[in-house]
Every structure is written in C-alpha cells, then in structure tokens.
Design a protein around this motif. Structure first.
Motif, mmCIF file in Angstrom:
data_model
loop_
_atom_site.group_PDB
_atom_site.id
_atom_site.type_symbol
_atom_site.label_atom_id
_atom_site.label_comp_id
_atom_site.label_asym_id
_atom_site.label_seq_id
_atom_site.Cartn_x
_atom_site.Cartn_y
_atom_site.Cartn_z
ATOM 1 N N VAL A 1 0.861 -1.191 0.000
ATOM 2 C CA VAL A 1 0.000 0.000 0.000
ATOM 3 C C VAL A 1 0.891 1.234 0.000
ATOM 4 O O VAL A 1 1.795 1.365 0.836
ATOM 5 C CB VAL A 1 -0.940 0.012 1.226
ATOM 6 N N THR A 2 0.633 2.134 -0.948
ATOM 7 C CA THR A 2 1.414 3.354 -1.104
ATOM 8 C C THR A 2 0.468 4.552 -1.105
ATOM 9 O O THR A 2 -0.552 4.522 -1.790
ATOM 10 C CB THR A 2 2.202 3.327 -2.434
ATOM 11 N N SER A 3 0.813 5.595 -0.375
ATOM 12 C CA SER A 3 0.028 6.828 -0.361
ATOM 13 C C SER A 3 0.564 7.793 -1.412
ATOM 14 O O SER A 3 1.759 7.804 -1.711
ATOM 15 C CB SER A 3 0.098 7.489 1.014
ATOM 16 N N GLY A 4 -0.351 8.625 -1.932
ATOM 17 C CA GLY A 4 0.050 9.604 -2.925
ATOM 18 C C GLY A 4 -1.150 10.355 -3.456
ATOM 19 O O GLY A 4 -2.115 10.591 -2.727
ATOM 20 N N ASP A 5 -1.092 10.723 -4.743
ATOM 21 C CA ASP A 5 -2.163 11.474 -5.401
ATOM 22 C C ASP A 5 -2.607 10.787 -6.671
ATOM 23 O O ASP A 5 -1.793 10.214 -7.408
ATOM 24 C CB ASP A 5 -1.674 12.887 -5.771
ATOM 25 N N TRP A 6 -3.908 10.851 -6.935
ATOM 26 C CA TRP A 6 -4.545 10.352 -8.157
ATOM 27 C C TRP A 6 -5.002 11.599 -8.913
ATOM 28 O O TRP A 6 -5.802 12.383 -8.407
ATOM 29 C CB TRP A 6 -5.693 9.456 -7.787
ATOM 30 N N THR A 7 -4.472 11.798 -10.100
ATOM 31 C CA THR A 7 -4.766 12.984 -10.904
ATOM 32 C C THR A 7 -5.311 12.546 -12.250
ATOM 33 O O THR A 7 -4.679 11.728 -12.931
ATOM 34 C CB THR A 7 -3.487 13.838 -11.093
ATOM 35 N N CYS A 8 -6.469 13.069 -12.622
ATOM 36 C CA CYS A 8 -7.107 12.671 -13.872
ATOM 37 C C CYS A 8 -7.430 13.894 -14.726
ATOM 38 O O CYS A 8 -7.785 14.953 -14.190
ATOM 39 C CB CYS A 8 -8.399 11.921 -13.599
ATOM 40 N N GLY A 9 -7.344 13.731 -16.024
ATOM 41 C CA GLY A 9 -7.717 14.800 -16.935
ATOM 42 C C GLY A 9 -7.032 14.669 -18.283
ATOM 43 O O GLY A 9 -6.457 13.629 -18.589
#
Length: 158
Positions: free
Chosen positions: A149-157
C-alpha cells in the motif's frame, strides 16, 4: 481358541478418532497463509511510457508522496475499458479496469496477469484547475502475496 489378542486390538482401535459418517462433510484443509513478500513497484520512466503506448484519450496517474509516477491509466470517455501500466519487481505490468475513463476518475480496481492494482481516493481534490490531484492510496497485490500500500495522489484529466 485365543480371543484375547483380537479383543484387545479391537478395543484399542475403538479408542482412536472415529471415522466420519459417509453423509457428513469432511473438514476442508486450511489454506496456506499469503507470502509475507509483497510486490514492489518502481517509478515509470519516459522510456517505459513510450514503450507501453497505453491507449485512451484521457489519463489518470498515481504519484507517490515523493512525486514519482508509479502508475498511468488511460481510457476513452464512455469507453468499455481502461488500460494501465506500472513497473513491478517482475517488470512492466499491464492491467485493465472496466468502464473506460469515466469509471476510473474517482479510483478503480485494475487487474491482469495475477496482479491487482487498486486506487482508492481518500479525500477531496487539493488545489485548483481543471485536473487537481486527489489524495489516494495505491494497493498492489499479487496472487498469494501480501499487499503493498502506497500513499500519494490520483490525478485525472487531459
């Protein structure tokens, strides 16, 4: 006739565990615990992205807290499938999720080749603009292994 040894053998055999009745289910074996070795993931490089050629008109990416790109997913708006790639300790992995781009914007479960990569958005978007990042976790699981499990950011576009 000597029946003593025979009676003794019968008496001793009766002291053991009884055989299950034919119509009773037998206990199932206990499954083996998962391996303690979780898969590892590595950042994607520009060469990885060129070689992978992930199809789709729009993309989402997962970056860890050090801003390293760990997974890229692409799909078409209204499409039937989204495609993603990530680099594991076993090389480049291709995984898919049903539903195209619209289905992955707020997280998704990608599978393929015995690997599952799940993105779970954990909070509202941070920042502004057309495609602000959302805090998320990336959970990577391989059949029979502990999850990573890794934390971070999900960016879509676009």
């Amino acid at each position: 006739m000597r029946t003593g040894p025979i009676l003794l053998a019968l008496a001793l055999s009766a002291c053991g565990n009884p055989a299950p009745e034919p119509d009773q289910p037998r206990p199932s074996p206990t499954p083996a615990p998962p391996s303690s070795t979780a898969p590892t993931i590595a950042p994607l490089t520009a060469a990885d992205l060129d070689q992978a050629q992930v199809a789709g008109e729009l993309a989402c990416s997962f970056t860890d807290t050090s801003d390293r790109l760990l997974m890229i997913a692409r799909g078409d708006v209204g499409g039937r499938i989204a495609n993603a790639v990530l680099r594991t300790d076993q090389g480049m992995a291709r995984v898919t999720a049903p539903g195209g781009f619209n289905a992955i914007v707020h997280g998704a479960r990608f599978t393929g080749g015995g690997l599952t990569a799940s993105v779970a958005v954990t909070g509202p978007a941070t920042g502004g603009g057309e495609s602000p990042p959302m805090p998320a976790t990336l959970t990577v699981e391989r059949d029979g292994a502990a999850p990573l499990v890794t934390s971070g950011d999900w960016t879509c576009g676009p």
